[in-house]
Design a protein around this motif. Structure first.
Motif, PDB file in Angstrom:
ATOM      1  N   GLU A 134      -4.439   1.405 -13.761  1.00 25.16           N
ATOM      2  CA  GLU A 134      -4.397   2.861 -13.963  1.00 25.16           C
ATOM      3  C   GLU A 134      -4.508   3.601 -12.644  1.00 25.16           C
ATOM      4  O   GLU A 134      -3.810   4.597 -12.413  1.00 25.16           O
ATOM      5  N   LEU A 135      -5.367   3.112 -11.762  1.00 25.51           N
ATOM      6  CA  LEU A 135      -5.625   3.795 -10.493  1.00 25.51           C
ATOM      7  C   LEU A 135      -4.495   3.571  -9.487  1.00 25.51           C
ATOM      8  O   LEU A 135      -4.033   4.517  -8.840  1.00 25.51           O
ATOM      9  N   LEU A 136      -4.063   2.319  -9.351  1.00 30.10           N
ATOM     10  CA  LEU A 136      -3.106   1.958  -8.301  1.00 30.10           C
ATOM     11  C   LEU A 136      -1.670   1.884  -8.785  1.00 30.10           C
ATOM     12  O   LEU A 136      -0.736   1.918  -7.978  1.00 30.10           O
ATOM     13  N   GLY A 137      -1.483   1.758 -10.107  1.00 32.80           N
ATOM     14  CA  GLY A 137      -0.154   1.548 -10.650  1.00 32.80           C
ATOM     15  C   GLY A 137       0.169   0.063 -10.718  1.00 32.80           C
ATOM     16  O   GLY A 137      -0.612  -0.776 -10.274  1.00 32.80           O
ATOM     17  N   ALA A 145      -9.209   2.085  -1.470  1.00 34.59           N
ATOM     18  CA  ALA A 145      -8.116   3.048  -1.633  1.00 34.59           C
ATOM     19  C   ALA A 145      -8.494   4.423  -1.069  1.00 34.59           C
ATOM     20  O   ALA A 145      -7.670   5.108  -0.449  1.00 34.59           O
ATOM     21  N   ILE A 146      -9.755   4.825  -1.265  1.00 30.26           N
ATOM     22  CA  ILE A 146     -10.205   6.120  -0.766  1.00 30.26           C
ATOM     23  C   ILE A 146     -10.258   6.132   0.760  1.00 30.26           C
ATOM     24  O   ILE A 146      -9.866   7.110   1.407  1.00 30.26           O
ATOM     25  N   GLU A 147     -10.753   5.055   1.324  1.00 29.06           N
ATOM     26  CA  GLU A 147     -10.896   4.983   2.781  1.00 29.06           C
ATOM     27  C   GLU A 147      -9.543   4.980   3.481  1.00 29.06           C
ATOM     28  O   GLU A 147      -9.352   5.653   4.500  1.00 29.06           O
ATOM     29  N   PRO A 168       0.149  -1.249  -5.416  1.00 30.17           N
ATOM     30  CA  PRO A 168       0.131  -1.313  -6.882  1.00 30.17           C
ATOM     31  C   PRO A 168       0.001  -2.769  -7.331  1.00 30.17           C
ATOM     32  O   PRO A 168       0.402  -3.689  -6.614  1.00 30.17           O
ATOM     33  N   VAL A 169      -0.569  -2.978  -8.504  1.00 28.04           N
ATOM     34  CA  VAL A 169      -0.752  -4.328  -9.026  1.00 28.04           C
ATOM     35  C   VAL A 169       0.604  -5.028  -9.117  1.00 28.04           C
ATOM     36  O   VAL A 169       1.558  -4.509  -9.697  1.00 28.04           O
ATOM     37  N   GLY A 170       0.695  -6.223  -8.504  1.00 24.93           N
ATOM     38  CA  GLY A 170       1.919  -6.999  -8.546  1.00 24.93           C
ATOM     39  C   GLY A 170       2.966  -6.584  -7.532  1.00 24.93           C
ATOM     40  O   GLY A 170       4.086  -7.102  -7.552  1.00 24.93           O
ATOM     41  N   SER A 171       2.621  -5.687  -6.618  1.00 24.22           N
ATOM     42  CA  SER A 171       3.588  -5.204  -5.629  1.00 24.22           C
ATOM     43  C   SER A 171       3.165  -5.618  -4.225  1.00 24.22           C
ATOM     44  O   SER A 171       1.970  -5.736  -3.934  1.00 24.22           O
ATOM     45  N   ASP A 172       4.154  -5.852  -3.367  1.00 21.59           N
ATOM     46  CA  ASP A 172       3.857  -6.138  -1.961  1.00 21.59           C
ATOM     47  C   ASP A 172       4.225  -4.964  -1.069  1.00 21.59           C
ATOM     48  O   ASP A 172       4.278  -5.080   0.154  1.00 21.59           O
ATOM     49  N   LYS A 173       4.462  -3.808  -1.714  1.00 16.79           N
ATOM     50  CA  LYS A 173       4.844  -2.606  -0.969  1.00 16.79           C
ATOM     51  C   LYS A 173       3.719  -1.572  -1.051  1.00 16.79           C
ATOM     52  O   LYS A 173       3.313  -1.159  -2.137  1.00 16.79           O
ATOM     53  N   LYS A 174       3.232  -1.148   0.126  1.00 16.34           N
ATOM     54  CA  LYS A 174       2.144  -0.166   0.162  1.00 16.34           C
ATOM     55  C   LYS A 174       2.618   1.216  -0.266  1.00 16.34           C
ATOM     56  O   LYS A 174       3.739   1.625   0.026  1.00 16.34           O
ATOM     57  N   VAL A 175       1.728   1.915  -0.926  1.00 14.93           N
ATOM     58  CA  VAL A 175       1.975   3.299  -1.322  1.00 14.93           C
ATOM     59  C   VAL A 175       0.956   4.176  -0.609  1.00 14.93           C
ATOM     60  O   VAL A 175      -0.239   3.877  -0.613  1.00 14.93           O
ATOM     61  N   LYS A 176       1.422   5.250   0.015  1.00 19.33           N
ATOM     62  CA  LYS A 176       0.526   6.204   0.675  1.00 19.33           C
ATOM     63  C   LYS A 176       0.382   7.443  -0.202  1.00 19.33           C
ATOM     64  O   LYS A 176       1.336   7.890  -0.837  1.00 19.33           O
ATOM     65  N   SER A 177      -0.804   7.995  -0.199  1.00 20.18           N
ATOM     66  CA  SER A 177      -1.057   9.197  -0.990  1.00 20.18           C
ATOM     67  C   SER A 177      -2.164  10.010  -0.341  1.00 20.18           C
ATOM     68  O   SER A 177      -3.188   9.460   0.074  1.00 20.18           O
ATOM     69  N   ASN A 178      -1.950  11.300  -0.238  1.00 15.24           N
ATOM     70  CA  ASN A 178      -2.947  12.197   0.344  1.00 15.24           C
ATOM     71  C   ASN A 178      -3.612  12.976  -0.787  1.00 15.24           C
ATOM     72  O   ASN A 178      -3.047  13.912  -1.326  1.00 15.24           O
ATOM     73  N   PHE A 179      -4.789  12.561  -1.179  1.00 16.42           N
ATOM     74  CA  PHE A 179      -5.484  13.161  -2.312  1.00 16.42           C
ATOM     75  C   PHE A 179      -6.914  13.515  -1.927  1.00 16.42           C
ATOM     76  O   PHE A 179      -7.469  12.968  -0.977  1.00 16.42           O
ATOM     77  N   ARG A 180      -7.499  14.440  -2.683  1.00 12.37           N
ATOM     78  CA  ARG A 180      -8.915  14.769  -2.501  1.00 12.37           C
ATOM     79  C   ARG A 180      -9.681  14.285  -3.719  1.00 12.37           C
ATOM     80  O   ARG A 180      -9.231  14.474  -4.859  1.00 12.37           O
TER      81      ARG A 180
END
Length: 451
Positions: free
Chosen positions: A201-204, A248-250, A256-268
């Motif tokens: 749910e958190l990472l996809g 993930a916060i740091e 994402p689960v099962g992925s080898d590709k990083k996802v970047k996200s700018n969230f508060r």
């Protein structure tokens, strides 16, 4: 930066001065000029102005003072313009509604200072409106906590909201979203997920990464990009899920689960808990490093027992939302003020809705549930030594029969001696209660009744 689309009124009887000042004011929005009190009165009545500049002395008369009163009634931020003004007149102008003063002639720098003060006033007013329309309180201590929200725009660091069940943590999270101007707001109740589901749910996740992953799914952190993620009941996360979240916060990037590709996200991050987080950290149930990471700013929501002045205020608020008027007798209000309210605001809302469902218009002490009427606190119990002695004397089965009988008798008495009404209140079958009472008419506790 001051809003460039303000509607501005300039009241000035000297044509040349009006022209010069209008030119300075035009950079802030649309400027309408009134040369006398009558014209100014008409413009105020027929247009929506955010800010107005008043020369008080119009053709030798202090008509500007009356205009200030009208402007105040219309919610306009008023600035007095004058070259020389007696102290008593200046005092009267502020009494009549003026918010600021500007000496004539003025330059761009002095005008910018006035406009900056106006912007601060506007922000404060908007902030207070948001707080007052969403969180009901007159507690000074609680208000101080809520006013911390005003300064959260100066940083992008995480926010931690603590408070018991029903104190309004989710409400405050949405207030923060509104005050900070975020449109993107994603929330998750952490208590609803195990480790694997939480990570997904958190990472996809990628399609086929686990049984049931029939398609790619974006995680909540990715969906919260350029916005807020609200982690409610964060204390319920396991050690493994806490570690996943911390990383993930740091880094603000994740796989994402099962992925080898990083996802970047700018969230508060806004997180909340109803538990004593310091105790959980001390017991090693919650990671110290995660708590340090999510608690840069802390907002504490007080339970109602620590802000009893809000109890009647909350009843008034929830009653005002109902389709018909409900009146609470003064004797009832005192009982409500003295009650512990373990579920806080949520419990008050539920009680009012219960009154509506049951058609109660006049709330007397007898209308209240027994635990509120008698102020029974969560740690209190109806099982006392007398009942324990009875169980040992007659056995559990016989005790339950006698207990049930006296409970039914007490409910019948509460409902005017009518068993049918009592059965409806207990959500029990009337025929079953009637048969039970006939069958056990000779059974009762020896020395006392159930209270």
């Amino acid at each position: 930066m001051v809003d460039q689309n303000l509607n501005i009124l300039l009241v000035e009887d000297d044509a040349l001065t009006a022209q010069t000042n209008k030119r300075l004011l035009k950079q802030y929005g649309n400027v309408l000029v009134a040369n006398d009190a009558k014209e100014a009165h008409s413009l105020i009545k027929n247009h929506k102005f955010e800010i107005a500049f008043f020369d008080l002395n119009l053709y030798g008369e202090l008509d500007g003072l009356k205009l200030l009163t009208l402007a105040k009634m219309m919610g306009i931020y008023s600035v007095v313009l004058s070259g020389e003004l007696r102290t008593d007149i200046l005092e009267e102008s502020f009494v009549n509604g003026a918010k600021d003063f500007l000496n004539k002639p003025f330059n761009q720098k002095k005008l910018d200072s006035v406009m900056h003060r106006y912007l601060n006033f506007k922000r404060d007013s908007e902030f207070e409106d948001i707080i007052n329309s969403n969180f009901i309180t007159k507690s000074n201590k609680q208000t101080e906590e809520l006013y911390k929200i005003k300064n959260l725009s100066f940083s992008e660091k995480p926010i931690f909201i603590s408070g018991e069940t029903g104190t309004g943590k989710r409400v405050v999270a949405h207030i923060i979203k509104q005050v900070l101007g975020f449109k993107n707001f994603v929330e998750i109740n952490c208590s609803q997920y195990n480790d694997d589901l939480f990570a997904s749910e958190l990472l996809g996740h990628k399609k086929g990464s686990f049984s049931g992953a029939i398609e790619d799914k974006k995680g909540l952190l990715e969906l919260a990009n350029e916005g807020i993620i609200f982690l409610d009941e964060i204390h319920s996360l396991s050690s493994k899920s806490q570690k996943t979240l911390l990383k993930a916060i740091e880094e603000k990037e994740f796989f994402p689960v099962g992925s080898d590709k990083k996802v970047k996200s700018n969230f508060r991050v806004i997180s909340a808990t109803c538990e004593n987080i310091h105790s959980l950290v001390a017991q090693s149930s919650f990671r110290q490093d995660l708590y340090a990471r999510i608690s840069t700013f802390n907002i504490e929501l007080l339970p109602l027992r620590k802000r009893s002045e809000d109890i009647n205020l909350l009843f008034e608020y929830f009653i005002s939302k109902q389709p018909f008027r409900i009146v609470i007798k003064e004797s009832t209000s005192k009982l409500l003020e003295n009650y512990f309210w373990p579920q806080n605001t949520r419990e008050i809302q539920d009680l009012v809705e219960n009154w509506v469902v049951n058609g109660h218009r006049l709330i007397t002490p007898d209308t209240l549930p027994i635990h509120i009427k008698n102020n029974i606190r969560p740690q209190d119990t109806i099982i006392n030594d007398y009942f324990l002695d009875m169980v040992e004397e007659i056995g559990l089965t016989e005790f339950i029969v006698r207990f049930k009988k006296e409970l039914i008798q007490a409910m019948i008495k509460r409902h005017g001696g009518v068993m049918k009404y009592a059965s409806e209140a207990m959500k029990a079958s009337y025929p079953s209660l009637s048969d039970f009472m006939k069958k056990n008419k000779n059974k009762s506790f020896n020395t006392r009744s159930l209270h």
